[in-house]
Scaffold this motif. Structure first.
Motif, PDB file in Angstrom:
ATOM      1  N   ASN A 144      29.560 -37.390  92.843  1.00  0.00           N
ATOM      2  CA  ASN A 144      28.241 -37.189  92.211  1.00  0.00           C
ATOM      3  C   ASN A 144      27.319 -38.381  92.463  1.00  0.00           C
ATOM      4  OD1 ASN A 144      28.689 -34.674  91.228  1.00  0.00           O
ATOM      5  ND2 ASN A 144      29.070 -35.285  89.108  1.00  0.00           N
ATOM      6  N   HIS A 145      27.897 -39.590  92.439  1.00  0.00           N
ATOM      7  CA  HIS A 145      27.084 -40.772  92.743  1.00  0.00           C
ATOM      8  C   HIS A 145      26.534 -40.671  94.163  1.00  0.00           C
ATOM      9  CE1 HIS A 145      27.599 -43.262  89.238  1.00  0.00           C
ATOM     10  NE2 HIS A 145      28.905 -43.190  89.271  1.00  0.00           N
ATOM     11  N   GLY A 146      27.437 -40.381  95.108  1.00  0.00           N
ATOM     12  CA  GLY A 146      27.023 -40.292  96.510  1.00  0.00           C
ATOM     13  C   GLY A 146      25.955 -39.229  96.713  1.00  0.00           C
ATOM     14  N   PRO A 159      30.306 -48.984  94.909  1.00  0.00           N
ATOM     15  CA  PRO A 159      30.710 -49.739  93.719  1.00  0.00           C
ATOM     16  C   PRO A 159      32.062 -49.289  93.153  1.00  0.00           C
ATOM     17  CG  PRO A 159      28.381 -49.309  93.618  1.00  0.00           C
ATOM     18  CD  PRO A 159      28.899 -48.524  94.792  1.00  0.00           C
ATOM     19  N   ASP A 160      32.375 -47.990  93.306  1.00  0.00           N
ATOM     20  CA  ASP A 160      33.661 -47.522  92.774  1.00  0.00           C
ATOM     21  C   ASP A 160      34.838 -47.872  93.683  1.00  0.00           C
ATOM     22  OD1 ASP A 160      32.555 -46.670  90.447  1.00  0.00           O
ATOM     23  OD2 ASP A 160      32.481 -44.542  90.984  1.00  0.00           O
ATOM     24  N   ALA A 161      34.549 -48.597  94.783  1.00  0.00           N
ATOM     25  CA  ALA A 161      35.654 -49.119  95.606  1.00  0.00           C
ATOM     26  C   ALA A 161      36.426 -50.172  94.823  1.00  0.00           C
ATOM     27  CB  ALA A 161      35.116 -49.708  96.909  1.00  0.00           C
ATOM     28  N   HIS A 180      37.180 -53.292  87.398  1.00  0.00           N
ATOM     29  CA  HIS A 180      36.246 -52.168  87.255  1.00  0.00           C
ATOM     30  C   HIS A 180      34.947 -52.613  86.588  1.00  0.00           C
ATOM     31  CE1 HIS A 180      34.816 -48.183  87.200  1.00  0.00           C
ATOM     32  NE2 HIS A 180      35.030 -47.925  85.921  1.00  0.00           N
ATOM     33  N   ARG A 181      33.848 -52.154  87.168  1.00  0.00           N
ATOM     34  CA  ARG A 181      32.498 -52.449  86.659  1.00  0.00           C
ATOM     35  C   ARG A 181      32.277 -53.940  86.476  1.00  0.00           C
ATOM     36  NH1 ARG A 181      29.148 -48.075  83.489  1.00  0.00           N
ATOM     37  NH2 ARG A 181      29.990 -46.195  84.368  1.00  0.00           N
ATOM     38  N   ALA A 182      32.691 -54.700  87.481  1.00  0.00           N
ATOM     39  CA  ALA A 182      32.412 -56.142  87.477  1.00  0.00           C
ATOM     40  C   ALA A 182      31.502 -56.440  88.671  1.00  0.00           C
ATOM     41  CB  ALA A 182      33.721 -56.916  87.488  1.00  0.00           C
ATOM     42  N   SER A 198      31.410 -55.512  91.677  1.00  0.00           N
ATOM     43  CA  SER A 198      31.016 -54.347  92.490  1.00  0.00           C
ATOM     44  C   SER A 198      29.828 -53.611  91.869  1.00  0.00           C
ATOM     45  CB  SER A 198      32.196 -53.386  92.635  1.00  0.00           C
ATOM     46  OG  SER A 198      32.506 -52.810  91.378  1.00  0.00           O
ATOM     47  N   HIS A 199      29.645 -53.752  90.565  1.00  0.00           N
ATOM     48  CA  HIS A 199      28.551 -53.073  89.870  1.00  0.00           C
ATOM     49  C   HIS A 199      27.437 -54.068  89.535  1.00  0.00           C
ATOM     50  CE1 HIS A 199      31.476 -49.886  89.706  1.00  0.00           C
ATOM     51  NE2 HIS A 199      30.615 -49.079  89.114  1.00  0.00           N
ATOM     52  N   SER A 200      27.019 -54.804  90.562  1.00  0.00           N
ATOM     53  CA  SER A 200      25.920 -55.761  90.395  1.00  0.00           C
ATOM     54  C   SER A 200      25.047 -55.723  91.642  1.00  0.00           C
ATOM     55  CB  SER A 200      26.482 -57.176  90.207  1.00  0.00           C
ATOM     56  OG  SER A 200      27.056 -57.628  91.429  1.00  0.00           O
ATOM     57  N   ILE A 252      21.366 -47.111  93.283  1.00  0.00           N
ATOM     58  CA  ILE A 252      21.287 -45.777  92.663  1.00  0.00           C
ATOM     59  C   ILE A 252      22.573 -45.502  91.864  1.00  0.00           C
ATOM     60  CG2 ILE A 252      21.162 -43.301  93.180  1.00  0.00           C
ATOM     61  CD1 ILE A 252      19.250 -44.037  95.500  1.00  0.00           C
ATOM     62  N   HIS A 253      23.697 -45.978  92.372  1.00  0.00           N
ATOM     63  CA  HIS A 253      24.959 -45.868  91.619  1.00  0.00           C
ATOM     64  C   HIS A 253      24.822 -46.616  90.277  1.00  0.00           C
ATOM     65  CE1 HIS A 253      29.557 -45.774  91.526  1.00  0.00           C
ATOM     66  NE2 HIS A 253      29.221 -46.517  90.471  1.00  0.00           N
ATOM     67  N   LEU A 254      24.259 -47.807  90.328  1.00  0.00           N
ATOM     68  CA  LEU A 254      24.104 -48.587  89.085  1.00  0.00           C
ATOM     69  C   LEU A 254      23.228 -47.834  88.082  1.00  0.00           C
ATOM     70  CD1 LEU A 254      23.640 -52.306  90.254  1.00  0.00           C
ATOM     71  CD2 LEU A 254      25.719 -51.025  89.829  1.00  0.00           C
ATOM     72  N   GLY A 264      22.945 -44.583  87.836  1.00  0.00           N
ATOM     73  CA  GLY A 264      23.760 -43.492  87.286  1.00  0.00           C
ATOM     74  C   GLY A 264      24.760 -43.977  86.247  1.00  0.00           C
ATOM     75  N   ASP A 265      25.284 -45.179  86.449  1.00  0.00           N
ATOM     76  CA  ASP A 265      26.290 -45.745  85.530  1.00  0.00           C
ATOM     77  C   ASP A 265      25.669 -46.445  84.320  1.00  0.00           C
ATOM     78  OD1 ASP A 265      28.525 -44.962  86.866  1.00  0.00           O
ATOM     79  OD2 ASP A 265      29.066 -46.934  87.640  1.00  0.00           O
ATOM     80  N   PHE A 266      24.427 -46.837  84.463  1.00  0.00           N
ATOM     81  CA  PHE A 266      23.787 -47.754  83.505  1.00  0.00           C
ATOM     82  C   PHE A 266      23.860 -47.264  82.054  1.00  0.00           C
ATOM     83  CE2 PHE A 266      20.041 -49.681  81.453  1.00  0.00           C
ATOM     84  CZ  PHE A 266      20.287 -51.016  81.725  1.00  0.00           C
TER      85      PHE A 266
END
Ligand SMILES: [Zn+2]
Length: 240
Positions: free
Chosen positions: A5-7, A43-45, A66-68, A70-72, A117-119, A121-123
């Motif tokens: 969904n992110h992609g 980011p989900d890698a 997770h969510r460190a 990679s999510h910046s 855009i992933h960030l 969606g996760d935000f």
């Protein structure tokens, strides 16, 4: 699986802004579309930390968990630079007259915007803030909206891609309608992008039960259960 969904959210956004981007891009529309799509999955890698080091490390809050990092913004840029270098050959189809450096930078830019855009969606996910300005430790986000974890968005994006593929096939069959069909495809991507952003803003997650009920307001059972089963199986395989 819901990383898809992110992609796809980034891909439909890419197709919406493509008329503006393609005037300047050093790589083809196809390459740019792939860059957005892959970038938004990057980011989900961070799941690699679970696969290589175990569940405890993955959820421990370390920079590679997770969510460190990679999510910046910086982590996304570093991943984009690396992946653009690794996938330059298969992914960057250069436009005529464009230099290799310009193509690399466009590929990196597409991947990086995908991560951003992933960030987005996760935000809004409840309980999961992110260190957007890593290495600064201050975390942002965590509300009660969902921008990725729902079968509804998967069906929205898949239906959009399916219809757009049909319009492309029709354009090949009836080239005289090309302009009209390309405009229809653009409108379709624009509506899907708008609906995704709208969904992020209007969705509310308070509990599993409430969320399940919300899904049933959006879709028939038949379209929900197989997706939920597949997502649960993938999640337990990755994090169990
Ligand atoms: Zn994520």
């Amino acid at each position: 699986m819901i990383t898809i969904n992110h992609g796809l959210s980034a891909y439909v956004c890419a197709r919406t802004v493509m008329p503006a981007l393609k005037k300047h891009s050093a790589i083809s529309e196809r390459s740019l579309g792939w860059a957005f799509l892959l970038g938004a999955a990057l980011p989900d890698a961070d799941i690699l930390s679970k696969l290589l080091l175990g569940r405890a490390e993955y959820f421990s809050g370390v920079w590679y968990g997770h969510r460190a990092a990679s999510h910046s913004l910086l982590g996304g840029l570093l991943m984009a630079l690396l992946v653009a270098a690794l996938l330059y050959r298969p992914l960057a189809s250069r436009r005529e007259g464009g230099s290799a450096l310009a193509a690399y930078l466009w590929l990196t830019g597409g991947l990086w915007i995908g991560t951003i855009i992933h960030l987005f969606g996760d935000f809004f996910t409840p309980g999961w803030s992110m260190p957007i300005f890593w290495p600064a430790v201050v975390r942002f986000g965590s509300y009660s909206h969902i921008g990725w974890f729902t079968p509804y968005l998967l069906w929205l994006f898949m239906t959009t891609l399916f219809i757009a593929a049909g319009l492309r096939a029709l354009a090949r069959w009836k080239p005289q309608l090309n302009m009209f069909l390309a405009s229809a495809a653009w409108l379709l991507y624009a509506v899907a992008s708008w609906r995704w952003i709208h969904f992020v803003l209007i969705s509310r997650y308070h509990s599993r039960g409430q969320w399940a009920e919300f899904q049933h307001d959006l879709l028939p059972e038949l379209l929900i259960t197989p997706i939920n089963h597949a997502v649960s199986a993938a999640w337990y395989w990755m994090t169990g």
